[in-house]
Structures are given as structure tokens and as C-alpha cells.
Design a protein around this motif. Structure first.
Motif, short mmCIF file in Angstrom:
data_model
loop_
_atom_site.label_atom_id
_atom_site.label_comp_id
_atom_site.label_asym_id
_atom_site.label_seq_id
_atom_site.Cartn_x
_atom_site.Cartn_y
_atom_site.Cartn_z
N UNK A 22 0.79 -1.35 -0.03
CA UNK A 22 -0.01 -0.03 0.10
C UNK A 22 0.88 1.17 -0.08
N UNK A 23 2.03 1.27 0.22
CA UNK A 23 3.09 2.35 0.03
C UNK A 23 3.69 2.63 -1.14
N UNK A 24 3.26 1.79 -2.38
CA UNK A 24 3.68 2.19 -3.72
C UNK A 24 3.76 3.43 -4.03
N UNK A 25 4.59 4.05 -4.83
CA UNK A 25 4.22 5.45 -5.17
C UNK A 25 3.88 5.76 -6.69
N UNK A 26 3.28 6.88 -6.77
CA UNK A 26 3.12 7.10 -8.30
C UNK A 26 4.33 7.06 -8.88
N UNK A 27 5.56 7.59 -8.26
CA UNK A 27 6.78 7.55 -9.21
C UNK A 27 7.17 6.35 -9.54
N UNK A 28 7.31 5.14 -8.68
CA UNK A 28 7.43 3.91 -9.19
C UNK A 28 6.53 3.36 -10.39
N UNK A 29 5.36 3.81 -10.11
CA UNK A 29 4.28 3.32 -11.23
C UNK A 29 4.57 3.78 -12.57
N UNK A 30 4.86 5.12 -12.76
CA UNK A 30 5.14 5.79 -13.82
C UNK A 30 6.44 5.25 -14.22
N UNK A 31 7.51 5.01 -13.46
CA UNK A 31 8.87 4.44 -14.05
C UNK A 31 8.79 3.24 -14.83
N UNK A 32 7.83 2.26 -14.03
CA UNK A 32 7.60 0.89 -14.56
C UNK A 32 6.92 1.25 -15.80
N UNK A 33 5.95 2.05 -16.12
CA UNK A 33 5.08 2.23 -17.30
C UNK A 33 6.27 2.68 -18.30
N UNK A 34 7.15 3.61 -17.99
CA UNK A 34 8.08 4.10 -18.98
C UNK A 34 9.08 3.10 -19.66
N UNK A 35 9.48 2.28 -18.62
CA UNK A 35 10.42 1.11 -19.10
C UNK A 35 9.66 0.18 -19.97
N UNK A 36 8.48 0.00 -19.48
CA UNK A 36 7.76 -1.11 -20.20
C UNK A 36 7.60 -0.78 -21.77
N UNK A 37 7.36 0.51 -21.86
CA UNK A 37 7.05 0.94 -23.22
C UNK A 37 8.58 0.76 -24.02
N UNK A 38 9.55 0.88 -23.63
CA UNK A 38 10.97 0.70 -24.10
C UNK A 38 11.25 -0.71 -24.30
#
Length: 222
Positions: free
Chosen positions: A108-124
Motif C-alpha cells: 500500500x506504500x507504492x508511489x506514483x513515481x514507481x508506477x510511472x517509471x515501470x510504465x516508461x520502461x515497459x514502453x521501451x
């Protein structure tokens, strides 16, 4: 690209020693699972959530969804016999090209920043698996003896494990195997290379009563 988060909350409270499953316990006055859901909803305005819950807690899940910031972006499905089958049930709701996050509901302490970083790497790269270095000394059992393991070569894997839909949807078409401990192992078994990304030490999984106390302190500092 379209975004989905399959949030898996299959706990029944056994290890917490409570009649209330850990995902429904209160963290600073708010259910643990609701903290997780609201963070994903904030991360991307176009993200859809598929919440996976055990059948006995279907009604609690419905009530929880109504408390979320945007209930219209959440749908619920029932879990299966194992984590693999629960995730598989959630993935069945997705039939379009997308980026898919699979996340433990009690992180429950996951951050928006980590979610976004995961998204950006997945695109690449096609996937992003967050992990952190292991700080403790590690020993491995070999029969009745133990031997030290080089911790510099070890990583503690977290979620959200994130994939392009073509990778994870096809991977979960495989028959279940007991070796599938997380989504990365499923994708790897299907022949896909796994790409790690730096996780967050605070992204802990609520499993034991002490974890809830730690999460309360960490969330107050955020």
C-alpha cells in the motif's frame, strides 16, 4: 497507451492472526487496499483497475470500491486457487493492446513515481520488474548444513510487475506450474527476457502485524 492495473488482494488474515483480512485492515484510518487503489488512480487519469478478491470477500470489495476516488474506473473479479489463477482471472478482462501492471494489493506504500517509471520502461523494453538490493546476510540450507550466499548478487523482487499486454496475456496461457512464484517467472517461462528496475525500500508488503505498524510510520513521513 491504454493502462490496466490488476491488483491482487487474496489474503484471508491467517498470518496476521486476525479475522479481518489484511487488505481490509485500517492504515491511518483508511483500508490498506484503498491506499493502494487510490495511488494507482492518481498515477494516470486513464488507468483502469481490475481488483481481484477471494469470493468470501466479494461484498466487502464492492463497498471498498465505492470509497475509491473514482469507482467508475474499477471492476472486480473473483480470485482462483493460486496467485497464478487469480492474476489469470483478472487478465481475462483485458482484450486490447495495453500496458498491464500486476500489483500486490497489500503493498500500500507504492508511489506514483514507481508506477510511472515501470510504465516508461515497459514502453521501451516490454516489461519492468521492480526490485531492491538485499541488505541482510543470507544463508542457504544444504541438507543439515548451511552456507553463505553472496548477497551482492541477490535482489528482493517487488510489484507492480509491469508488461506489454502481448507478453503477459500470452504467457498466462501456459498451464500452471508450481515454479510460478510471480508474474516475471511466468513470462520468463514463456521465453521472454526479464528487465529489472530499481524498486523502493518503502514498498513493503503487509504480511505480519509488525508490517502494519511500520507502514503507519512510513506513511506519516511521506
Amino acid at each position: 497507451m491504454t493502462k490496466y492495473a490488476v491488483i491482487v488482494a487474496g489474503g484471508t488474515g491467517t498470518r496476521m492472526g486476525s479475522a479481518v483480512p489484511k487488505q481490509f485492515m485500517l492504515l491511518n484510518g483508511k483500508p490498506v487496499l484503498l491506499h493502494t487503489i487510490d495511488t494507482f488512480l492518481r498515477a494516470y487519469a486513464d488507468l483502469q483497475i481490475i481488483l481481484v478478491l477471494p469470493a468470501p470477500f466479494e461484498e466487502q470489495g464492492k463497498q471498498l470500491i465505492l470509497q475509491a476516488t473514482t469507482p467508475s474506473r474499477i471492476q472486480m473479479v473473483l480470485g482462483g486457487a493460486t496467485r497464478f489463477h487469480s492474476v489469470q482471472n483478472g487478465l481475462k478482462k483485458i482484450n486490447e493492446a495495453s500496458v498491464i501492471f500486476v500489483h500486490d494489493g497489500v503493498r500500500c506504500l507504492v508511489t506514483e513515481a514507481l508506477i510511472r517509471r515501470c510504465y516508461e520502461q515497459t514502453l521501451l523494453k516490454g516489461n519492468a520488474i521492480p526490485a531492491v538490493a538485499v541488505n541482510d546476510s543470507i544463508r542457504m540450507m544444504e541438507g543439515n548444513k548451511t552456507k553463505v550466499v553472496d548477497r551482492s548478487k541477490l535482489l528482493a523482487v517487488q510489484t507492480p510487475q509491469t508488461f506489454r499486454s502481448n507478453i503477459i496475456l500470452s504467457a498466462f496461457g501456459q498451464p500452471y506450474n508450481e515454479a510460478f512464484t510471480d508474474e516475471a517467472t511466468v513470462a520468463e517461462a514463456a521465453g521472454h527476457e526479464i528487465f529489472m528496475i530499481e524498486g523502493e525500500k518503502e514498498n513493503i508488503k503487509i504480511t505480519l502485524p509488525a508490517d502494519l505498524l511500520i507502514a503507519e510510520q512510513l506513511s506519516r513521513k511521506a
